[in-house]
Design a protein around this motif. Structure first.
Motif, PDB file in Angstrom:
ATOM      1  N   VAL A  91     -15.589 -29.762  31.512  1.00 59.41           N
ATOM      2  CA  VAL A  91     -14.083 -29.895  31.812  1.00 59.41           C
ATOM      3  C   VAL A  91     -13.676 -31.429  31.858  1.00 59.41           C
TER       4      VAL A  91
ATOM      5  N   THR B 292     -11.158 -33.023  29.345  1.00 56.56           N
ATOM      6  CA  THR B 292      -9.675 -33.400  29.968  1.00 56.56           C
ATOM      7  C   THR B 292      -9.660 -34.749  29.630  1.00 56.56           C
TER       8      THR B 292
ATOM      9  N   VAL C 153      -6.267 -29.653  33.256  1.00 53.61           N
ATOM     10  CA  VAL C 153      -6.996 -28.686  33.836  1.00 53.61           C
ATOM     11  C   VAL C 153      -6.309 -27.255  34.153  1.00 53.61           C
TER      12      VAL C 153
ATOM     13  N   GLU D  34      -7.192 -23.687  31.978  1.00 49.96           N
ATOM     14  CA  GLU D  34      -7.731 -22.748  32.573  1.00 49.96           C
ATOM     15  C   GLU D  34      -6.936 -21.553  32.242  1.00 49.96           C
TER      16      GLU D  34
END
Length: 87
Positions: free
Chosen positions: A70, A74, A7, A11
């Protein structure tokens, strides 16, 4: 590599690609709907992740369902890095 590392790398990659700060991502954030990604920015994000975490993706392995959120992305990255480690 664990979920939080993925994550954080995501980002960073999105911040680079979108040219604006992207922080505080949670699993339920929709990549296309919430972050307004398109196919071009998605490919740029993948290339940024290749550079930052060594993610290697075969285009044949890409599935739109992996890019829904997300969390699903992931999972995709963790599976791809696991496959690479065991290959």
């Amino acid at each position: 590599m664990d979920r939080q590392n993925v994550v954080t790398a995501l980002e960073d990659a999105l911040t680079e690609v979108l040219e604006r700060p992207v922080t505080g991502l949670t699993g339920d954030v929709k990549l296309f709907d919430d972050l307004h990604l398109d196919s071009t920015t998605m490919l740029e994000m993948l290339m940024a992740l290749e550079d930052s975490i060594g993610l290697v993706v075969d285009p044949e392995d890409l599935d739109v369902d992996d890019f829904l959120s997300v969390e699903t992305f992931t999972d995709f990255v963790l599976a791809a890095t696991f496959e690479e480690m065991t290959a």
